[in-house]
Design an enzyme around this catalytic site. Sequence first.
Site, mmCIF file in Angstrom:
data_model
loop_
_atom_site.group_PDB
_atom_site.id
_atom_site.type_symbol
_atom_site.label_atom_id
_atom_site.label_comp_id
_atom_site.label_asym_id
_atom_site.label_seq_id
_atom_site.Cartn_x
_atom_site.Cartn_y
_atom_site.Cartn_z
ATOM 1 N N GLY A 141 0.815 -1.219 0.000
ATOM 2 C CA GLY A 141 0.000 0.000 0.000
ATOM 3 C C GLY A 141 0.836 1.251 0.000
ATOM 4 O O GLY A 141 1.744 1.402 0.811
ATOM 5 N N GLY A 187 -0.312 4.392 0.579
ATOM 6 C CA GLY A 187 -1.048 5.496 1.188
ATOM 7 C C GLY A 187 -0.117 6.298 2.077
ATOM 8 O O GLY A 187 1.113 6.242 1.925
ATOM 9 N N ASN A 246 1.676 -1.472 -4.848
ATOM 10 C CA ASN A 246 0.468 -0.620 -4.868
ATOM 11 C C ASN A 246 -0.298 -0.877 -6.146
ATOM 12 O O ASN A 246 0.270 -1.123 -7.202
ATOM 13 C CB ASN A 246 0.859 0.857 -4.774
ATOM 14 C CG ASN A 246 -0.320 1.736 -4.391
ATOM 15 O OD1 ASN A 246 -0.963 1.498 -3.365
ATOM 16 N ND2 ASN A 246 -0.625 2.726 -5.207
ATOM 17 N N LYS A 247 -1.624 -0.772 -6.034
ATOM 18 C CA LYS A 247 -2.522 -0.996 -7.162
ATOM 19 C C LYS A 247 -2.247 -0.025 -8.312
ATOM 20 O O LYS A 247 -2.257 -0.392 -9.473
ATOM 21 C CB LYS A 247 -3.948 -0.797 -6.647
ATOM 22 C CG LYS A 247 -5.034 -1.114 -7.618
ATOM 23 C CD LYS A 247 -6.397 -0.858 -6.965
ATOM 24 C CE LYS A 247 -7.502 -0.958 -7.988
ATOM 25 N NZ LYS A 247 -8.823 -0.641 -7.398
ATOM 26 N N VAL A 280 -3.135 -6.520 -4.104
ATOM 27 C CA VAL A 280 -2.838 -7.527 -3.081
ATOM 28 C C VAL A 280 -4.070 -8.401 -2.914
ATOM 29 O O VAL A 280 -5.165 -7.914 -2.676
ATOM 30 C CB VAL A 280 -2.472 -6.856 -1.746
ATOM 31 C CG1 VAL A 280 -2.207 -7.908 -0.674
ATOM 32 C CG2 VAL A 280 -1.256 -5.952 -1.934
ATOM 33 N N GLU A 300 -16.913 17.854 5.372
ATOM 34 C CA GLU A 300 -15.991 18.532 4.453
ATOM 35 C C GLU A 300 -16.523 18.496 3.020
ATOM 36 O O GLU A 300 -16.400 19.474 2.278
ATOM 37 C CB GLU A 300 -14.598 17.894 4.532
ATOM 38 C CG GLU A 300 -13.907 18.155 5.865
ATOM 39 C CD GLU A 300 -12.404 17.898 5.813
ATOM 40 O OE1 GLU A 300 -12.008 16.831 5.319
ATOM 41 O OE2 GLU A 300 -11.638 18.766 6.253
ATOM 42 N N ALA A 334 -4.868 10.423 8.850
ATOM 43 C CA ALA A 334 -3.585 10.544 8.159
ATOM 44 C C ALA A 334 -2.490 10.888 9.161
ATOM 45 O O ALA A 334 -1.373 10.372 9.086
ATOM 46 C CB ALA A 334 -3.682 11.624 7.081
#
Lengths: 402, 402
Positions: free
Chosen positions: B11, B13, B38-39, B82, B171, B315
């Site tokens: 990943g 991210g 990662n994709k 994955v 948001e 995050a």
Amino acid sequence: MSNKPNIVILGAGYGGMITAARLQKSTASKDANVTLVNKNDYHYQTTWLHEPAAGTMHHDKTRMDISKVLDLSKINFVQDTVVEIKAEEKKVVLGTMELDYDYLVIGLGAVPETFGIPGVKEHAFGITNVDSVRQIKDHIDYQFATYSQMDEKHDEMLTIVVAGAGFTGVEFVGELTERVPELCKEYDIPREKVKLVSVEAAPTVLPGFDEELVEYAMNLLESRGVEFKINMPIKEVRADGVLLNDDTMLKSNTVVWTTGVRGNPVVENSGFEAMRGRIKVEKDLRAPGYEDIFVIGDCSLIINEETERPFPPTAQIAIQQAYTCANNLKALIEGKKELEVFNPEIKGTVASLGGNEAIGVVGSRKLYGNSASVMKKMIDNRYLYLLGGVPLVMKKGKLKFY
Amino acid sequence: MSNKPNIVILGAGYGGMITAARLQKSTASKDANVTLVNKNDYHYQTTWLHEPAAGTMHHDKTRMDISKVLDLSKINFVQDTVVEIKAEEKKVVLGTMELDYDYLVIGLGAVPETFGIPGVKEHAFGITNVDSVRQIKDHIDYQFATYSQMDEKHDEMLTIVVAGAGFTGVEFVGELTERVPELCKEYDIPREKVKLVSVEAAPTVLPGFDEELVEYAMNLLESRGVEFKINMPIKEVRADGVLLNDDTMLKSNTVVWTTGVRGNPVVENSGFEAMRGRIKVEKDLRAPGYEDIFVIGDCSLIINEETERPFPPTAQIAIQQAYTCANNLKALIEGKKELEVFNPEIKGTVASLGGNEAIGVVGSRKLYGNSASVMKKMIDNRYLYLLGGVPLVMKKGKLKFY
């Protein structure tokens, strides 16, 4: 209001706008009450619509507020839809009111011709007006976005079928060849996944156009990834694509219908005799049997005496008719009996093929490539000049020539 | 290849990228083979996605090529999905290959939490990744375009339901209040036709946030035309809207689901014990019972010892975990037994409300309006600085502060 005669112009397309602009410039706008009726408060360039439909031009560039082009202290403007013309009562029924006229100009334009093929209205898009092309552009964007988002890829989301390879169909598919590489970049999609298919029932693309130029156009568009299916009528449009005449199903989520037009249905619904919604007008542009009704643009039908066939409806003819129509209205108001005869002067025809490519015939000259493209842009700008002078050309013109 | 140990990071991210970037800077990238899986070949800013979803920012601003942020001569990059982690065999099954690891970092992020409510997967959009938000933006555009194009107007085309008034939901609806006036102008639609509805099952908006600031946010958003339905669970999402708990049907063509997330299903599918897809990690961020597997970001669960409840996945925590994770990987490779203990330091939380409006708590200070908005942008830029230094801030940062 006054005992001046009422001139009512229906439709603010090429014909209606130029008629109004000509009357505004002449004494007729003092000697008569001139009223322009239109559904929207803006005029738009019908012949440019393939560009916003493909997403290569913003739709706002094709339209302009009527109040910014005409002087509304001289021309009355009514924003409304036209429901019916009651010729015997000299009345026009609008969505919310009725208008009396002494002289009427029918410039209501056209609607897509479906030829009775099932599913066209339900499942196909039309390059018809600002609303419809904005929808096509956003529909295509949404197909690309959804394709990227799905785990299982359905390639028909990226297949665009353009039904009809006449003027609009070819110009639209040409714009798409410009737009598709941008779309692929925007949505992370390999170019080879996207299919552009032009389907035409007739045995040739751009029927009636010079054969050598048609060949040029087809080669160019094929090299840019367009697949042509010529001589291939469509039997039916379905939610998932088009059923072709050979009973194969061409799967596509986006079918755009460009097989020609017929006159606005208000004409037939009001009892006028018409062929495909178009009234075969007298030489002075009046409807047969009506001394007070002029018909111009796509609602009018004029025979080309050389070929004994009707002229295809074009902006060029609508604009030329508007000049004659305005002159004849002025003459009638001044009590004259002799009216001007309309003589179309076909200056040329240019079809854009996307980017800086085009084909065209101007006089006896064949043009292709960049020179045709420049000519096309000059023709587009010339109309703006006729309508609103240099300021309108500067504001809405096609000023990047290469 | 070599007898160096293999570190595999799943990943790209916030957690995976910062882990890779920290390893790249340290001797670990020489002493071990570090592979990032990662994709996509890009990293994106999950916390910014409400902006491209609403159409107030281009999606490309939220993403960056992995090859431009990491040095791929030091970090191997594999673009693949994955499928499963086979912890007993120290293997990861990808879409097209298998990878052996000595040390594994699970940073696979989250998926939307549907709470088993029927119709969410079929009929609601998610603010999940670049593909999904690009689709939301284009879907909304298409609804507006189609509304303009239809003779009979269906107002549910202009109703946007945001399910969930947590961080992302608020948001997003804030961004929509910025975007809607632009959309109305673009598509010739009166503003009052558009409805923005925020539906929340809990008795309050932004549960857990300071009450005074929540009040400020709700007043501001209501003044910009947002309708709140609080304390109102959704029973079902249907093709034509949402069925609310009081059995009324809220008609809408656009339902966006933002009711929270759960860890990537690969975690549970691979046999790890998890709560809502999240592994409750040890103090050194390793999965219980596995000396060679670290879990960071939304797939990890950490208890806040003050409240005895889990920290919400953010995050901020993912980035801080990545620092500890990279240090611990380096220590293991160097043969050390003592690992660093992860101590989250919550610096503050700021929620944007669209334009230059935001609310936030930084340390013990409450912020709102422009000062909160500036703070939010500084937080976003600080992450870019951690990842790629000043050049990345210049390229992708939010540099217009008011």
